[in-house]
Design a protein around this motif. Structure first.
Motif, PDB file in Angstrom:
ATOM      1  N   ARG A 133      46.598  21.300  37.841  1.00 24.88           N
ATOM      2  CA  ARG A 133      47.300  21.604  36.595  1.00 24.88           C
ATOM      3  C   ARG A 133      47.988  22.941  36.653  1.00 24.88           C
ATOM      4  O   ARG A 133      48.553  23.450  35.783  1.00 24.88           O
ATOM      5  N   GLY A 134      48.314  23.297  38.100  1.00 23.91           N
ATOM      6  CA  GLY A 134      49.448  24.460  38.196  1.00 23.91           C
ATOM      7  C   GLY A 134      48.990  25.719  37.438  1.00 23.91           C
ATOM      8  O   GLY A 134      49.772  26.760  37.086  1.00 23.91           O
ATOM      9  N   LYS A 135      47.565  26.042  37.541  1.00 20.05           N
ATOM     10  CA  LYS A 135      47.105  27.190  36.976  1.00 20.05           C
ATOM     11  C   LYS A 135      46.987  28.345  37.909  1.00 20.05           C
ATOM     12  O   LYS A 135      47.082  28.201  39.283  1.00 20.05           O
ATOM     13  N   SER A 136      46.662  29.640  37.516  1.00 17.31           N
ATOM     14  CA  SER A 136      46.469  30.724  38.238  1.00 17.31           C
ATOM     15  C   SER A 136      45.038  30.652  38.773  1.00 17.31           C
ATOM     16  O   SER A 136      44.048  30.150  38.312  1.00 17.31           O
ATOM     17  N   LEU A 137      44.862  31.539  39.863  1.00 21.18           N
ATOM     18  CA  LEU A 137      43.557  31.850  40.243  1.00 21.18           C
ATOM     19  C   LEU A 137      42.573  32.679  39.657  1.00 21.18           C
ATOM     20  O   LEU A 137      43.054  34.038  39.497  1.00 21.18           O
ATOM     21  N   LEU A 138      41.511  32.282  39.059  1.00 15.19           N
ATOM     22  CA  LEU A 138      40.632  33.425  38.264  1.00 15.19           C
ATOM     23  C   LEU A 138      39.536  33.843  39.138  1.00 15.19           C
ATOM     24  O   LEU A 138      38.797  33.039  39.953  1.00 15.19           O
ATOM     25  N   ALA A 139      38.773  34.935  38.873  1.00 16.75           N
ATOM     26  CA  ALA A 139      37.765  35.297  39.550  1.00 16.75           C
ATOM     27  C   ALA A 139      36.522  34.208  39.470  1.00 16.75           C
ATOM     28  O   ALA A 139      35.692  34.190  40.373  1.00 16.75           O
ATOM     29  N   SER A 140      36.462  33.691  38.483  1.00 11.44           N
ATOM     30  CA  SER A 140      35.327  32.744  38.213  1.00 11.44           C
ATOM     31  C   SER A 140      35.052  31.587  38.985  1.00 11.44           C
ATOM     32  O   SER A 140      34.362  31.050  39.156  1.00 11.44           O
ATOM     33  N   GLY A 141      36.474  31.321  39.473  1.00 17.84           N
ATOM     34  CA  GLY A 141      36.501  30.137  40.761  1.00 17.84           C
ATOM     35  C   GLY A 141      36.141  30.477  42.051  1.00 17.84           C
ATOM     36  O   GLY A 141      36.116  29.729  43.016  1.00 17.84           O
ATOM     37  N   ILE A 142      35.878  31.902  42.116  1.00 14.71           N
ATOM     38  CA  ILE A 142      36.001  32.409  43.704  1.00 14.71           C
ATOM     39  C   ILE A 142      34.473  32.480  44.087  1.00 14.71           C
ATOM     40  O   ILE A 142      33.663  33.039  43.373  1.00 14.71           O
ATOM     41  N   VAL A 143      34.190  31.862  45.245  1.00 17.79           N
ATOM     42  CA  VAL A 143      32.820  31.838  45.662  1.00 17.79           C
ATOM     43  C   VAL A 143      32.507  32.708  47.009  1.00 17.79           C
ATOM     44  O   VAL A 143      31.613  33.002  47.186  1.00 17.79           O
TER      45      VAL A 143
END
Length: 237
Positions: free
Chosen positions: A161-171
């Protein structure tokens, strides 16, 4: 300008250590925006299969799963890098809008035949959509200072989807990076699929990983950016 690499020696440049000249050749080629990269090896090109070394793929329009499979099954070169390194070199230069040729350096008058337009070795065509210089630097030239592992949802958002990386997706985060450094972005299996310029340090991301954007300020006491890595500073590799 046409860089021609002969793969006999390994190379060390400052803090970047190259196990093969294929990698160095591709980086130099993109940095000087050359017209063509020629890699002279002890093989005739990208073999159709290991059992028929005299038959090579004459032209590769794009590097996809089929070409990767051929590279994995090809007979290894005597040089350090082998076909896998050559394929990565091809990916680097072709996405930068530069074609590449792999040919047998022991073949008589090989360069003359190439310059005369003869079908010699394997030609990798330049990609139609050329990667801009800044993203080429992020993807191939800059030194990575750390790693960010993301969940499957974040990976899909970045790739599909060509989105930015958000903190919520970081593990998970590793390394000793600061704001503005280049980091590798890994999937849950630990495989790199992207690189980008990070907006927060390793210490900051360790505190806010898994959090929603609205929760960053309450955890850190400030919020400079909504994104951990903005899409404009991110490259899918």
């Amino acid at each position: 300008v046409i860089p021609i690499i002969n793969e006999n020696d390994s190379v060390s440049v400052d803090e970047i250590k190259f196990g093969d000249n294929d990698t160095l050749a591709s980086l130099v080629t993109t940095l000087i925006d050359a017209d063509l990269l020629i890699i002279l090896s002890d093989i005739n090109g990208l073999y159709v299969d290991r059992d028929t070394p005299n038959k090579v793929v004459s032209m590769v329009e794009s590097i996809g799963p089929r070409i990767e499979k051929l590279a994995m099954g090809s007979a290894p070169a005597l040089g350090v890098g082998g076909m896998k390194a050559k394929l990565q070199a091809a990916r680097t230069v072709t996405t930068s809008g530069i074609p590449m040729i792999i040919a047998n350096g022991r073949s008589k008058d090989v360069l003359l035949r190439i310059f005369n337009g003869d079908r010699t070795g394997t030609l990798f065509l330049a990609a139609k959509d050329k990667m801009v210089a800044r993203k080429r630097w992020i993807a191939y030239s800059a030194i990575s200072r750390g790693e960010i592992k993301v969940d499957d949802g974040a990976r899909e958002a970045l790739v599909q989807r060509g989105k930015s990386l958000l903190a919520s997706g970081i593990v998970e985060v590793k390394g000793n990076f600061k704001t503005g450094d280049i980091v590798k972005i890994l999937n849950e299996q630990g495989r790199e699929f992207a690189r980008g310029v990070v907006n927060y340090s390793r210490e900051e991301l360790s505190k806010i990983k898994g959090l929603k954007t609205s929760q960053i300020k309450s955890r850190l006491g400030y919020k400079f950016y909504d994104e951990a890595v903005h899409r404009d500073n991110l490259v899918i590799v």
